[in-house]
Design an enzyme around this catalytic site. Structure first.
Site, PDB file in Angstrom:
ATOM      1  N   LEU A  21       0.843  -1.199   0.000  1.00 37.74           N
ATOM      2  CA  LEU A  21       0.000   0.000   0.000  1.00 37.74           C
ATOM      3  C   LEU A  21       0.872   1.240   0.000  1.00 37.74           C
ATOM      4  O   LEU A  21       2.045   1.165   0.359  1.00 37.74           O
ATOM      5  CB  LEU A  21      -0.842   0.030   1.278  1.00 37.74           C
ATOM      6  CG  LEU A  21      -1.854  -1.092   1.462  1.00 37.74           C
ATOM      7  CD1 LEU A  21      -2.313  -1.135   2.904  1.00 37.74           C
ATOM      8  CD2 LEU A  21      -3.033  -0.887   0.525  1.00 37.74           C
ATOM      9  N   SER A  22       0.255   2.373  -0.319  1.00 40.89           N
ATOM     10  CA  SER A  22       0.987   3.642  -0.278  1.00 40.89           C
ATOM     11  C   SER A  22       1.570   3.861   1.106  1.00 40.89           C
ATOM     12  O   SER A  22       0.877   3.684   2.099  1.00 40.89           O
ATOM     13  CB  SER A  22       0.044   4.816  -0.527  1.00 40.89           C
ATOM     14  OG  SER A  22      -0.765   4.595  -1.624  1.00 40.89           O
ATOM     15  N   TYR A  55      -3.287  -1.204  -5.431  1.00 39.08           N
ATOM     16  CA  TYR A  55      -3.407  -0.258  -6.553  1.00 39.08           C
ATOM     17  C   TYR A  55      -2.295   0.775  -6.508  1.00 39.08           C
ATOM     18  O   TYR A  55      -1.915   1.322  -7.525  1.00 39.08           O
ATOM     19  CB  TYR A  55      -4.775   0.425  -6.507  1.00 39.08           C
ATOM     20  CG  TYR A  55      -5.902  -0.568  -6.604  1.00 39.08           C
ATOM     21  CD1 TYR A  55      -6.141  -1.232  -7.806  1.00 39.08           C
ATOM     22  CD2 TYR A  55      -6.678  -0.883  -5.507  1.00 39.08           C
ATOM     23  CE1 TYR A  55      -7.145  -2.170  -7.902  1.00 39.08           C
ATOM     24  CE2 TYR A  55      -7.691  -1.820  -5.595  1.00 39.08           C
ATOM     25  CZ  TYR A  55      -7.921  -2.462  -6.792  1.00 39.08           C
ATOM     26  OH  TYR A  55      -8.903  -3.401  -6.878  1.00 39.08           O
ATOM     27  N   CYS A  56      -1.826   1.084  -5.311  1.00 41.83           N
ATOM     28  CA  CYS A  56      -0.790   2.100  -5.168  1.00 41.83           C
ATOM     29  C   CYS A  56       0.092   1.678  -4.009  1.00 41.83           C
ATOM     30  O   CYS A  56      -0.408   1.616  -2.899  1.00 41.83           O
ATOM     31  CB  CYS A  56      -1.433   3.457  -4.890  1.00 41.83           C
ATOM     32  SG  CYS A  56      -0.269   4.799  -4.771  1.00 41.83           S
ATOM     33  N   PRO A  57       1.330   1.321  -4.164  1.00 40.12           N
ATOM     34  CA  PRO A  57       2.126   1.497  -5.373  1.00 40.12           C
ATOM     35  C   PRO A  57       1.911   0.450  -6.465  1.00 40.12           C
ATOM     36  O   PRO A  57       2.337   0.668  -7.583  1.00 40.12           O
ATOM     37  CB  PRO A  57       3.564   1.425  -4.861  1.00 40.12           C
ATOM     38  CG  PRO A  57       3.503   0.564  -3.664  1.00 40.12           C
ATOM     39  CD  PRO A  57       2.161   0.841  -3.031  1.00 40.12           C
TER      40      PRO A  57
END
Lengths: 390, 94
Positions: free
Chosen positions: A301-302, B31-33
């Site tokens: 995740l970010s 989805y992110c990253p």
């Protein structure tokens, strides 16, 4: 060696006073109430809470470092104690955290909200040749370099994975291009953005939105370019994939690592130091009393305050339930992968990314509202997020 | 979640025996990253000869990952559709 906890209470020790640690502490204090049986302690290296998303704005002359820091204690419920000190080890057998000054804290529940640290020195010549915006000082230095810039090649790239705030290097590219235009330097300058993957941004919908902006702004997009090395004599940056680009001003996202003591304590594997974390419960390596959140985890995740923000209620609920001898409330007990963040496009426009494990983001068309939304959030942060009320 | 698995022999695909997987990256719902970024991170932290499996629910991964693997000079070992996700296996070659 002194033990700062008392044996009669249940002791929750939270390592790290960033977004995740602070929200967990405040929410947990509210959930367990004023009873005498629970001690909540945050251990933080400086005792200062820093709003890191503001660093990028320092580089564009729109923010000052002094506005981005507040004493951690001022953001906390009065039932939460702050210990300022450097953690050097977690002793799982003794259920204790050891500090560099010899103090020791016993715990019954441990929350690892230790964030990530940057290690630019891992890339030879990074420190002398490249700029970044991951500390206030570095962002101020980048501001001075931009002020001195009179034209040439600006290269923006990513020199390590994972890194904080995946959209940040794109935002910086867009904001620099806008600034060059405003200063009448655009015709004398080239802006190059090196994407680690095969398109502008990892999320396809965002990439589809951003790619025309690259074209519109005349920013050259280099795909599959993971920065690996810098040659200071030739002033070129080289990629993992075997290509190189010359630069006059080099701006790189530095490599990031988890806290060293997590590796030293056997909680996280080297070399990254990211904690093996359950994607739903946020427990570390199957341990029932150890949780992680924010940048410190190895979740795909970010690494962003927003991730920690939405993970914190899960950790607080699970620990509160255990302390109060009840089942965790189903709606709050599992993290769904929720993340939400603003994305600056430049020229006073922005958009918003919202997603979770099951729903990819569908960013709205960039507009002024989301740019202003980000600026408003930057100001409102102190009153809302750390308290865990937003 | 990244899982480090004990190296074990993989089931054979036809006559080919796949190499033992050193590490599996569960990037489902990332989805992110994103799965490719997770693979690049893992490749950077691995040794030559390590075999990394990526689990992805992102439909783009089965196109993006092989493209990057080729460009970066690594070896695509397998690409298989599993139940609800793709498994892409890559060997670090340099």
């Amino acid at each position: 060696m002194s033990d700062l906890g008392t044996a009669t209470s249940q002791r929750v020790v939270i390592l790290g006073g960033g977004v995740g640690g602070t929200i967990v502490a405040n929410q947990l204090a509210r959930k367990v109430g004023r009873g005498p049986g629970v001690e909540i302690t945050i251990v933080d290296q400086t005792g200062q809470h820093v709003y890191q998303p503001g660093f990028m704005y320092i580089a564009f002359g729109r923010e000052r470092a002094a506005h981005l820091t507040r004493p951690e204690q001022s953001l906390l419920d009065t039932r939460v104690k702050v210990v300022v000190g450097e953690v050097i080890r977690v002793d799982e057998t003794e259920r204790a955290v050891q500090l560099a000054d010899g103090r020791q804290l016993g715990y019954d529940y441990l929350v690892l909200a230790t964030g990530s640290r940057i290690v630019p020195e891992e890339i030879p010549h990074f420190v002398e040749e490249a700029h970044h915006f991951y500390t206030a000082e570095a962002a101020e230095r980048l501001r001075r370099a931009l002020d001195a810039f009179r034209g040439g090649k600006i290269v923006i790239g990513i020199a390590g994975m994972p890194y904080k705030c995946p959209p940040a290097p794109l935002e910086v590219s867009f904001l620099i291009e806008a600034e060059l235009r405003q200063r009448g330097l655009r015709d004398k300058s080239e802006v190059h953005f090196c994407s680690p993957i095969g398109r502008a941004f990892t999320i396809e919908t965002v990439s589809d939105m951003a790619t025309p902006i690259f074209d519109e702004k005349g920013i050259e997009l280099h795909t599959f370019f993971n920065v690996e090395a810098i040659d200071p004599e030739r002033r070129v940056v080289q990629s993992l994939e075997g290509e190189e680009l010359p630069y006059d001003l080099l701006i790189l996202v530095p490599p990031h690592r988890g806290a060293q003591f997590l590796i030293d304590s056997g909680l996280a594997p080297a070399p990254g130091g990211w904690l093996p974390t359950d994607r739903a419960t946020l427990q570390v390596g199957g341990r029932p009393n150890v949780y992680a959140l924010g940048d410190a985890t190895d979740l795909p995740l970010s690494k962003a305050g927003s991730t920690a923000h939405f993970e914190a209620p899960v950790v607080a609920e699970r620990i509160a339930a255990a302390l109060l001898g009840r089942e965790p409330r189903a709606k709050e007990a599992n993290y769904t992968g929720r993340v939400m963040c603003f994305f600056e496009i430049g020229d006073g426009r922005g958009t918003l990314l919202r997603f979770d494990y099951n729903n990819p983001p569908h960013p709205p068309k960039p507009n002024r509202i989301w740019h202003l939304g980000k600026l408003a959030f930057n100001k409102a942060y102190w009153l809302t997020v750390p308290k865990g009320r937003f | 979640m990244t899982m480090t698995l004990e190296p074990t022999a993989r089931p054979s695909a036809g006559a080919t025996v796949l190499p033992a997987i050193t590490r599996t990256i569960d990037a489902r719902g990332s989805y992110c990253p994103g799965p490719l970024m997770e693979l690049i991170r893992s490749i950077r932290e691995s040794s030559v000869g390590d075999v990394i499996a990526v689990w992805s629910t992102d439909r783009g991964s089965k196109i993006d990952i092989p493209k990057w693997v080729e460009k970066a000079g690594h070896r695509l070992v397998a690409l298989e559709a599993r139940e609800g996700y793709d498994e892409i296996v890559v060997e670090k070659a340099r």
